[in-house]
Structure formats: structure tokens, C-alpha cells
Scaffold this motif. Structure first.
Motif, PDB file in Angstrom:
ATOM      1  N   VAL A   1       1.061  -1.537  -0.322  1.00  0.00           N
ATOM      2  CA  VAL A   1      -0.149  -0.064  -0.031  1.00  0.00           C
ATOM      3  C   VAL A   1       0.961   1.322   0.417  1.00  0.00           C
ATOM      4  CG1 VAL A   1      -1.519   1.057   1.689  1.00  0.00           C
ATOM      5  CG2 VAL A   1      -1.645  -1.314   1.558  1.00  0.00           C
ATOM      6  N   ARG A   2       0.611   2.195  -1.020  1.00  0.00           N
ATOM      7  CA  ARG A   2       1.504   3.136  -1.127  1.00  0.00           C
ATOM      8  C   ARG A   2       0.213   4.568  -1.272  1.00  0.00           C
ATOM      9  NH1 ARG A   2       2.506   5.747  -5.146  1.00  0.00           N
ATOM     10  NH2 ARG A   2       2.682   4.871  -7.137  1.00  0.00           N
ATOM     11  N   GLU A   3       1.079   5.523  -0.724  1.00  0.00           N
ATOM     12  CA  GLU A   3      -0.098   6.980  -1.341  1.00  0.00           C
ATOM     13  C   GLU A   3       0.633   7.432  -2.300  1.00  0.00           C
ATOM     14  OE1 GLU A   3       0.637  10.925   0.406  1.00  0.00           O
ATOM     15  OE2 GLU A   3       1.141   9.264   1.840  1.00  0.00           O
ATOM     16  N   VAL A   4      -0.515   7.572  -2.963  1.00  0.00           N
ATOM     17  CA  VAL A   4       0.296   8.559  -4.552  1.00  0.00           C
ATOM     18  C   VAL A   4       1.000   9.902  -3.956  1.00  0.00           C
ATOM     19  CG1 VAL A   4      -0.967   9.214  -7.028  1.00  0.00           C
ATOM     20  CG2 VAL A   4      -2.393   7.352  -5.598  1.00  0.00           C
ATOM     21  N   PRO A   5       1.866   9.916  -5.223  1.00  0.00           N
ATOM     22  CA  PRO A   5       2.418  11.396  -5.142  1.00  0.00           C
ATOM     23  C   PRO A   5       1.355  12.576  -5.748  1.00  0.00           C
ATOM     24  CG  PRO A   5       3.488   9.740  -6.474  1.00  0.00           C
ATOM     25  CD  PRO A   5       2.121   9.438  -6.384  1.00  0.00           C
ATOM     26  N   GLY A   6       2.243  13.837  -5.075  1.00  0.00           N
ATOM     27  CA  GLY A   6       2.055  14.647  -6.133  1.00  0.00           C
ATOM     28  C   GLY A   6       0.159  15.463  -5.384  1.00  0.00           C
ATOM     29  N   ARG A   7      -0.298  15.888  -5.732  1.00  0.00           N
ATOM     30  CA  ARG A   7      -1.485  16.458  -6.022  1.00  0.00           C
ATOM     31  C   ARG A   7      -2.766  15.611  -6.916  1.00  0.00           C
ATOM     32  NH1 ARG A   7      -3.922  21.081  -6.496  1.00  0.00           N
ATOM     33  NH2 ARG A   7      -3.297  21.462  -8.322  1.00  0.00           N
ATOM     34  N   PRO A   8      -3.519  15.997  -6.503  1.00  0.00           N
ATOM     35  CA  PRO A   8      -4.500  16.242  -5.036  1.00  0.00           C
ATOM     36  C   PRO A   8      -4.460  15.753  -3.821  1.00  0.00           C
ATOM     37  CG  PRO A   8      -6.182  15.210  -6.582  1.00  0.00           C
ATOM     38  CD  PRO A   8      -5.339  15.501  -6.997  1.00  0.00           C
ATOM     39  N   PHE A   9      -3.924  14.531  -3.903  1.00  0.00           N
ATOM     40  CA  PHE A   9      -3.666  13.584  -2.573  1.00  0.00           C
ATOM     41  C   PHE A   9      -3.303  14.153  -2.221  1.00  0.00           C
ATOM     42  CE2 PHE A   9      -5.768  11.026  -6.091  1.00  0.00           C
ATOM     43  CZ  PHE A   9      -5.182  11.440  -7.288  1.00  0.00           C
ATOM     44  N   GLU A  10      -4.192  14.045  -0.897  1.00  0.00           N
ATOM     45  CA  GLU A  10      -3.501  14.228   0.704  1.00  0.00           C
ATOM     46  C   GLU A  10      -2.825  13.044   1.503  1.00  0.00           C
ATOM     47  OE1 GLU A  10      -6.906  16.150   2.253  1.00  0.00           O
ATOM     48  OE2 GLU A  10      -6.039  17.748   0.095  1.00  0.00           O
ATOM     49  N   PRO A  11      -2.205  13.318   1.801  1.00  0.00           N
ATOM     50  CA  PRO A  11      -1.792  11.777   2.916  1.00  0.00           C
ATOM     51  C   PRO A  11      -2.480  10.814   3.249  1.00  0.00           C
ATOM     52  CG  PRO A  11      -0.894  13.583   3.673  1.00  0.00           C
ATOM     53  CD  PRO A  11      -1.627  14.462   3.328  1.00  0.00           C
ATOM     54  N   VAL A  12      -2.613   9.691   2.985  1.00  0.00           N
ATOM     55  CA  VAL A  12      -3.317   8.452   3.804  1.00  0.00           C
ATOM     56  C   VAL A  12      -3.842   8.787   4.945  1.00  0.00           C
ATOM     57  CG1 VAL A  12      -3.885   6.013   4.302  1.00  0.00           C
ATOM     58  CG2 VAL A  12      -2.893   6.745   1.891  1.00  0.00           C
ATOM     59  N   GLN A  13      -4.539   9.376   5.311  1.00  0.00           N
ATOM     60  CA  GLN A  13      -6.000   9.220   6.644  1.00  0.00           C
ATOM     61  C   GLN A  13      -6.073   7.818   7.060  1.00  0.00           C
ATOM     62  OE1 GLN A  13      -8.278  11.794   6.523  1.00  0.00           O
ATOM     63  NE2 GLN A  13      -7.016  13.940   6.414  1.00  0.00           N
ATOM     64  N   ARG A  14      -5.769   7.421   8.624  1.00  0.00           N
ATOM     65  CA  ARG A  14      -6.460   6.478   8.859  1.00  0.00           C
ATOM     66  C   ARG A  14      -8.310   6.227   8.767  1.00  0.00           C
ATOM     67  NH1 ARG A  14      -8.857   3.915  13.385  1.00  0.00           N
ATOM     68  NH2 ARG A  14      -8.439   2.586  14.068  1.00  0.00           N
ATOM     69  N   PRO A  15      -8.337   5.507   8.091  1.00  0.00           N
ATOM     70  CA  PRO A  15      -9.265   5.611   7.748  1.00  0.00           C
ATOM     71  C   PRO A  15     -10.624   5.433   7.917  1.00  0.00           C
ATOM     72  CG  PRO A  15      -8.611   2.993   6.725  1.00  0.00           C
ATOM     73  CD  PRO A  15      -7.668   3.717   7.667  1.00  0.00           C
ATOM     74  N   LYS A  16     -12.060   5.600   8.026  1.00  0.00           N
ATOM     75  CA  LYS A  16     -12.670   5.788   9.580  1.00  0.00           C
ATOM     76  C   LYS A  16     -13.509   3.670   8.644  1.00  0.00           C
ATOM     77  CE  LYS A  16     -15.689   8.226   7.847  1.00  0.00           C
ATOM     78  NZ  LYS A  16     -15.655   9.579   7.285  1.00  0.00           N
ATOM     79  N   ILE A  17     -14.223   3.367   9.741  1.00  0.00           N
ATOM     80  CA  ILE A  17     -14.302   1.974   9.433  1.00  0.00           C
ATOM     81  C   ILE A  17     -14.491   1.407   8.435  1.00  0.00           C
ATOM     82  CG2 ILE A  17     -16.389   2.353  10.715  1.00  0.00           C
ATOM     83  CD1 ILE A  17     -14.877  -1.341  10.975  1.00  0.00           C
ATOM     84  N   GLU A  18     -15.671   2.641   7.560  1.00  0.00           N
ATOM     85  CA  GLU A  18     -16.651   2.137   6.617  1.00  0.00           C
ATOM     86  C   GLU A  18     -15.540   2.208   5.138  1.00  0.00           C
ATOM     87  OE1 GLU A  18     -17.852   6.238   8.050  1.00  0.00           O
ATOM     88  OE2 GLU A  18     -17.285   4.308   8.744  1.00  0.00           O
ATOM     89  N   ASP A  19     -13.942   3.715   5.445  1.00  0.00           N
ATOM     90  CA  ASP A  19     -13.623   3.582   4.131  1.00  0.00           C
ATOM     91  C   ASP A  19     -12.618   2.705   4.034  1.00  0.00           C
ATOM     92  OD1 ASP A  19     -13.642   6.723   5.898  1.00  0.00           O
ATOM     93  OD2 ASP A  19     -14.335   5.571   3.671  1.00  0.00           O
TER      94      ASP A  19
ATOM     95  N   ALA B   1      -4.062   8.108 -13.199  1.00  0.00           N
ATOM     96  CA  ALA B   1      -3.144   7.986 -12.272  1.00  0.00           C
ATOM     97  C   ALA B   1      -4.202   8.419 -11.195  1.00  0.00           C
ATOM     98  CB  ALA B   1      -1.550   8.040 -11.873  1.00  0.00           C
ATOM     99  N   ARG B   2      -4.713   9.467 -11.151  1.00  0.00           N
ATOM    100  CA  ARG B   2      -5.459  10.111 -10.332  1.00  0.00           C
ATOM    101  C   ARG B   2      -6.597   8.976  -9.784  1.00  0.00           C
ATOM    102  NH1 ARG B   2      -6.178  15.012 -13.209  1.00  0.00           N
ATOM    103  NH2 ARG B   2      -3.813  14.842 -13.548  1.00  0.00           N
ATOM    104  N   VAL B   3      -7.282   8.272 -11.010  1.00  0.00           N
ATOM    105  CA  VAL B   3      -8.366   7.180 -10.174  1.00  0.00           C
ATOM    106  C   VAL B   3      -7.825   5.879 -10.040  1.00  0.00           C
ATOM    107  CG1 VAL B   3      -9.942   6.224 -11.188  1.00  0.00           C
ATOM    108  CG2 VAL B   3      -8.837   7.972 -12.181  1.00  0.00           C
ATOM    109  N   GLY B   4      -6.593   6.329  -9.966  1.00  0.00           N
ATOM    110  CA  GLY B   4      -5.610   4.984  -9.047  1.00  0.00           C
ATOM    111  C   GLY B   4      -5.276   3.473  -9.902  1.00  0.00           C
ATOM    112  N   ILE B   5      -5.470   4.083 -11.408  1.00  0.00           N
ATOM    113  CA  ILE B   5      -4.816   2.889 -12.625  1.00  0.00           C
ATOM    114  C   ILE B   5      -3.439   3.535 -13.062  1.00  0.00           C
ATOM    115  CG2 ILE B   5      -5.252   1.566 -14.217  1.00  0.00           C
ATOM    116  CD1 ILE B   5      -8.228   2.715 -13.735  1.00  0.00           C
ATOM    117  N   GLU B   6      -2.591   3.037 -12.175  1.00  0.00           N
ATOM    118  CA  GLU B   6      -1.327   3.158 -13.259  1.00  0.00           C
ATOM    119  C   GLU B   6      -0.564   2.490 -14.025  1.00  0.00           C
ATOM    120  OE1 GLU B   6       0.442   5.517  -9.269  1.00  0.00           O
ATOM    121  OE2 GLU B   6       1.123   4.076  -9.470  1.00  0.00           O
ATOM    122  N   VAL B   7      -0.691   3.087 -15.253  1.00  0.00           N
ATOM    123  CA  VAL B   7      -0.100   2.497 -16.095  1.00  0.00           C
ATOM    124  C   VAL B   7       1.072   2.829 -17.169  1.00  0.00           C
ATOM    125  CG1 VAL B   7      -2.208   1.398 -16.834  1.00  0.00           C
ATOM    126  CG2 VAL B   7      -1.394   3.586 -18.044  1.00  0.00           C
TER     127      VAL B   7
END
Ligand code: ADP
Ligand code: MG
Length: 623
Positions: free
Chosen positions: A386-404, A509-515
Motif C-alpha cells: 500500500v502506498r500513497e499516490v504522490p503529488g496533488r490532489p492527494f493528501e497523506p493517507v489518513q487512518r480510514p474510518k471503518i466504512e472506508d 493515475a488520479r483514479v488509481g490506475i497506473e500504467v
């Protein structure tokens, strides 16, 4: 008559003005097609005359007789003498009036048209007059108004439709068909004019009856029965300019035709493209796009905001603020649609299962796919980090709520890597509003007790909906978590697809699909949205290429994103074939409950089938 141009050598003109009766017959061709058109025009006139009650009598489907009796304002001798004249109307004075038509009629054509193709008798008496008047019009030969006795109001009798235009008479269908079309008109009118009572008879027998005091819900129940009316969800909206009220039905009532989709604009029955489209939009994701939702909706606005003079039958209209109206309607409708009960009622299924010869077949077989073939990943699963996507508009991963949480992997005693990494607990012991026990069947279906029966949930379909909504929310928040493939998956694509994927690489990549392009006819998939349970990179990337090519738009476009996320949710799936513990089941159901609607998967298949005790009693012939 000769068409030889030499015929023009005489001084006589070959052009002649048509006699009035022929002109009226031509006009009748536009608005009077069949008995039902007469019913519509006459009932509209009675409503415009302020009637509180009206009766429609039909014989032989209306071809022999249509008679409408009302208790409206009536006509005096001068009006009666004019009512069959073409373009004679009491509802319009000058062209300025065309901009704000509040009456149903305004063209002054209906009676003239009808009079030219049938035998008509009008009787009318105004409220304060001691006697009434009768006038006969036979195929355009208009008599004189003569004094006659009768009740207050107006009654118009149309006999022998098309008796003098046999070619058109031949187009009439069987009386039963014409009758049902006439009744359809009366029903719609009764649903559109809530202060008015309606009675319809056929060959002397009463076939429809709505009392003036009945509200819309009661009218729908009387007209279509309690199964539909009990399932309706009310709609209400008012933004100061537009006002909407009425009901929407659950998607299972949808039909191939739009016969039960009724829009009333200031009381007028309309079939308008904007309105049909907005309703379709309101059901998007809940309903197979080939089907028409069932709804009964009254829309009102100042008459100057709409042009009703678009078509002779006056069913089409033009809104002067259609964009604003569309947004207003969608905002009012969508939440109501989401609230409808989308579960498939189990009764029909039970009956089918019980009727089947013998019981050698597994109940429901045929509907069940081998869960092993349901959207299994196309390649062996690679380890993920698991890693965070670099660059805007993504913010650091927060501890997700249970439903997330991305999803459930493994059994509750073996938390998934992703979850362990976040240190969150999969299930929440404090949540117990969902009474167990739960039963899992074929690692695919969950059975759950309800207060009045039980329901069967398709865990795959439900999880698909949850995943889709989660992806959508991640996108909206600008936070999409990515799981990186340690060994990238290479997917063969065409050159043109490669170009598209490369062009939209960053947006994807912003949708999480990295090719990454990989040679000339392949891409290497390096990351997938972390939310996906069993991602299928190959399937997803090919879907994405297809969507980009077909729409010609990039992933910035809202509809493209939506389609890509649909595909992602579907391709990743999901939980068919996963054994679930009770706590996981509970979490899955609870997350579903938190959504706007968890009743269908994103492709509008139902997520649940519900059986009530009454269904069981019927199926086992106890009742
Ligand atoms: P329109 O409805 O467009 O005015 P019609 O040909 O349908 O044209 O009717 C002509 C006129 O006859 C109406 O404008 C109205 O004044 C009068 N009329 C027709 N039906 C009735 C009725 N049931 N009660 C009172 N007046 C009527
Ligand atoms: Mg009219």
C-alpha cells in the motif's frame, strides 16, 4: 381533372380554395385519429369549463358513441352557434395570450374537426339559465341552437366517427382495443386533475370511477391496484419557480413502454423529452436502461415559462429554462428513487421453484453461476504494497474510518495485509442493529432474517455497489489509495489504445490506475486502486481503453469516470466464492445500509431477493 398544362390556357384558375368542411377534415387528420382523441378533446373542454364532475359514456369502443357530460359553466346561444367554427375559441384573444396559456385548449380546432367527421349533438345550459339549448352538427352541416330541457352543464355526443370518411374508419381497431385507449385517456385525465370526479361507462356498464375527493395516491390505487400503489415513494420539491409532487415506483415495476410514466404539467398530460430523460437519469444505476420507470408526477410553474403551442396534439412542450428545470427535477427525484424498495419480491421465484417437476434440480439452479468463474482474477495474485499516490490532489493517507476500509481479505482471524498496515479492525462489535444469525450459501448468497420474513443477498452484487460508491467518494475527496503491483502486469493493447492510455496516463493515475507504455503494443500495469478486492488489471485496462476510444473524452469527464469506476468495481470483484464469517457479513450489510441505496449493483441488477411470511404462505398454499 386533367393535369395537362394546356388546361391552364382557359381563364379559369386551377387553384381553388377548399370548402370549409374539407379544411376541417384535413385538420381533423392531425388531431382526431381515433375515439380516444375525441375523449381527450372533449374531456379537456369540460375541464377548461371548470367542471367538478364528468362522465364519459362509450359504445363499441367509442366508434359508435363518445358522450361527455359535465357540470361546467355551459354555453349561451351565441357561443353554442360558434363552438363548431374553426379557430373559434373562448380561451385566447390575441397572439400575446399564446405566451401564457393556462387552459388545456386554445386552438379552437377540436370541435370543428370532430364535427366534420361525425354526427354531433351538443346540449348546454348555463348555471343561471332556466332552460338549455341543443345544437346538431352532422359532418359539418351545423344547425341552429334550439331550446331544450336538461341539467346544468354541457353534454356533447359524438356518434358514428368517420361515417363520412370511410378510408379513415377502416383504420379503427377492434372495439376492445379502442376502448382500452379511451379508458387510458380517462385514467390519465383523472390522475392529472385531482379535484375532479370521473366516471366512464362502456355499453351502459360502469368501467371506471374516481370520486372528486380522492387524492393522487387513492386514484393510483383505484386505477392500477394496491401492489403498485403500496410500493410508491412520494416526491416533493419546490424552488420558488418550479413545484413538483407525485410518486415514483421501485425499479421492478418498470416496463418496456412508458404507459405508466405520467407527467402532468399544470394539469396537462405531456410527453416531453426533457421529462423522460430526467426520470431515466433519476433511475440511473437502478434500472436497466432499456426499461421505462413508473412514476406519476405533477409539475407546476407559471404558464409563461413553457410553450405549449409546439404540436397540434399539445403533448409536446418547450421549457424556457430547461437546464434549471432539469437540475431541480433531478434533485427532487433522485433521493426518492433511492428510497424505493428495490429488493426482488421472492414470491414469484418461490412459486416457480415449487412448480418445477420433481425436485431433482437444485432450487434456483440456472440462476446460479459457478462462483468460481465469477470474475476471478485473470492472473495469479501478486503481492501488493500500500502506498500513497504522490503529488496533488492527494493528501497523506489518513487512518480510514471503518466504512472506508478497502475491503475484506481473508477471514476475520487473518486480517488482510492492507488492513494490518492501517491497524484498523475489520468488524465493529458495537454494531449489532442487524439481527443475526446469517447463513451463507454456496459462498455467494447470504440469508438473513427479517421481522416479517427473510432476504437473500447476493454478496458479490452488494460488494460491487459498495466498492463503486467507495471509489466514487475517494475520487470526490481527491484521495485514491493505490496498491502497487510488485511485478507489473503486462497487458497487450493495440497501438491506438496505447496512444490513448499514454495520453491520459496522469488522469488515470488520479483514479488509481497506473500504467506505463511497454513496448509498442502493450502497457505495464503498475498500480490499481487499493479498494479493489481481486483486481483484474488486464480486464480493467482493456475496458478503460475501450471507454476512452468510444467516448472520445478523457477521464476528466464525469461520465467517463463513472464508467471507468463501474468497470473497476465489476472487474475487481469480489466476494462471490469468498467464505465470510458472521462479523464480515454484518459489516458488509451495514456498509450497504450506509449507502444512498444498496438495493442494486452498479449495473442495476438487484442485490437482494425478499420473501415475506405472506409469500411463504401463498407458495405453500396455506392461504
Ligand atoms: P378550444 O378548446 O381550443 O377553445 P374547441 O374546439 O375544443 O376549442 O372548443 C371551442 C369552444 O367551445 C371552447 O373555446 C369553449 O368556449 C366552447 N366549449 C367546448 N366545450 C365546452 C364545454 N364542455 N363547456 C363549455 N364550453 C365549451
Ligand atoms: Mg378544446
Amino acid at each position: 381533372m386533367s393535369r395537362d398544362p394546356i388546361a391552364g390556357a382557359s381563364e379559369e384558375s386551377v387553384i381553388v380554395p377548399l370548402p370549409e368542411v374539407v379544411r376541417n377534415q384535413i385538420a381533423a387528420g392531425e388531431v382526431i385519429e381515433r375515439p380516444a382523441s375525441i375523449v381527450k378533446e372533449l374531456v379537456e373542454n369540460s375541464l377548461d369549463a371548470g367542471s367538478g364532475h364528468l362522465q364519459v359514456d362509450l359504445e363499441e369502443g367509442g366508434a359508435k358513441l363518445v358522450r361527455v357530460i359535465d357540470d361546467g359553466i355551459g354555453m349561451n346561444a351565441a357561443d353554442l352557434a360558434l363552438c363548431f367554427e374553426p379557430h373559434a375559441t373562448s380561451k385566447l384573444r390575441d397572439s400575446g395570450d399564446l405566451d401564457h396559456i393556462a387552459s388545456l385548449g386554445f386552438r379552437g380546432e377540436a370541435l370543428a374537426s370532430i364535427g366534420s367527421v361525425a354526427r354531433c349533438t351538443v346540449f348546454s345550459r348555463r348555471k343561471d339559465d332556466l332552460t338549455g339549448l341543443r345544437l346538431i352538427n352532422e359532418g359539418g352541416r351545423i344547425g341552429e341552437p334550439l331550446e331544450a330541457g336538461g341539467p346544468r352543464g354541457t353534454s356533447i355526443e359524438i356518434r358514428d366517427l368517420f361515417y363520412n370518411t370511410p378510408a379513415r374508419r377502416r383504420f379503427l381497431k377492434k372495439p376492445s382495443t379502442e376502448l382500452s385507449r379511451c379508458l387510458e385517456v380517462v385514467q390519465r385525465m383523472a390522475l392529472g386533475h385531482l379535484e375532479v370526479g370521473f366516471v366512464a361507462t362502456h355499453n351502459g356498464k360502469r368501467s371506471y370511477d374516481i370520486e372528486a375527493s380522492m387524492d393522487l395516491a387513492a386514484r393510483i390505487r383505484r386505477t392500477f391496484g394496491s401492489e403498485l400503489s403500496d410500493a410508491l415513494v412520494p416526491v416533493e420539491g419546490d424552488d420558488g419557480t418550479f413545484k413538483l409532487f407525485g410518486y415514483v415506483a421501485p425499479p421492478r415495476f418498470a416496463r418496456r413502454d412508458s404507459a405508466r410514466q405520467m407527467w402532468f404539467l399544470n394539469g396537462r398530460i405531456v410527453k416531453d423529452k426533457v421529462l423522460i430523460r430526467v426520470l431515466k437519469e433519476a433511475y440511473r444505476g437502478y434500472l436497466d436502461p432499456g426499461r421505462q420507470p413508473v412514476a406519476f408526477l405533477h409539475l407546476s410553474m407559471d404558464p409563461s415559462l413553457v410553450d405549449v403551442n409546439v404540436h397540434p396534439a399539445k403533448a409536446e412542450v418547450r421549457f424556457r429554462q430547461d437546464r434549471r428545470l432539469f437540475a431541480f427535477l433531478l434533485n427532487s427525484l433522485r433521493p426518492a428513487v433511492a428510497q424505493t424498495d428495490m429488493a426482488t419480491p421472492g414470491e414469484g421465484l418461490l412459486r416457480k421453484a415449487l412448480n418445477r417437476d420433481g425436485y431433482q434440480a437444485h432450487p434456483g439452479q440456472g440462476a446460479l453461476q459457478d462462483p468460481g468463474t465469477l470474475s476471478r482474477p485473470s492472473s495469479p495474485r501478486e503481492p501488493f504494497v500500500v502506498r500513497e499516490v504522490p503529488g496533488r490532489p492527494f493528501e497523506p493517507v489518513q487512518r480510514p474510518k471503518i466504512e472506508d476500509l478497502p475491503d475484506f481479505s481473508g477471514s476475520p482471524t487473518q486480517p488482510a495485509a492492507a488492513e494490518r498496515a492501517q491497524g484498523a479492525s475489520l468488524t465493529d462489535p458495537e454494531v449489532d442493529e442487524l439481527p443475526g444469525p446469517f447463513l451463507q450459501i454456496d459462498k455467494t448468497y447470504l440469508v438473513r432474517r427479517l421481522p416479517d420474513g427473510f432476504e437473500v443477498v447476493d454478496q458479490h452484487a452488494l460488494h460491487e455497489r459498495i466498492t463503486y460508491e467507495g471509489l466514487l467518494r475517494d475520487m470526490a475527496d481527491g484521495k485514491v489509495e493505490v496498491q502497487r503491483l510488485l511485478v507489473p502486469e503486462v497487458v497487450e493493447v493495440s497501438r491506438s489504445e496505447l496512444a490513448l492510455l499514454a495520453e491520459h496516463r496522469e488522469a488515470l493515475a488520479r483514479v488509481g490506475i497506473e500504467v506505463e507504455p511497454f513496448g509498442e503494443t502493450a502497457v505495464a500495469v503498475q498500480g490499481m486502486p487499493a479498494r479493489l478486492r481481486h483486481p483484474d488489471p488486464m480486464g480493467l485496462v482493456r475496458d478503460v481503453a475501450e471507454i476512452l476510444a468510444r467516448t472520445g473524452k478523457g477521464p476528466e469527464a464525469a461520465d467517463v469516470i463513472e464508467e471507468v469506476l463501474h468497470s473497476a468495481a465489476c472487474r475487481s470483484s469480489v466476494m462471490a466464492g469468498d467464505e465470510l464469517g458472521e462479523d464480515e457479513i454484518r459489516t458488509l450489510l451495514r456498509r450497504g445500509k450506509e449507502l444512498e441505496s444498496d438495493q442494486t449493483c452498479p449495473h442495476s441488477r438487484p442485490t437482494r431477493v425478499r420473501f415475506t411470511i405472506a409469500d411463504l404462505e401463498r407458495a405453500f398454499h396455506r392461504k
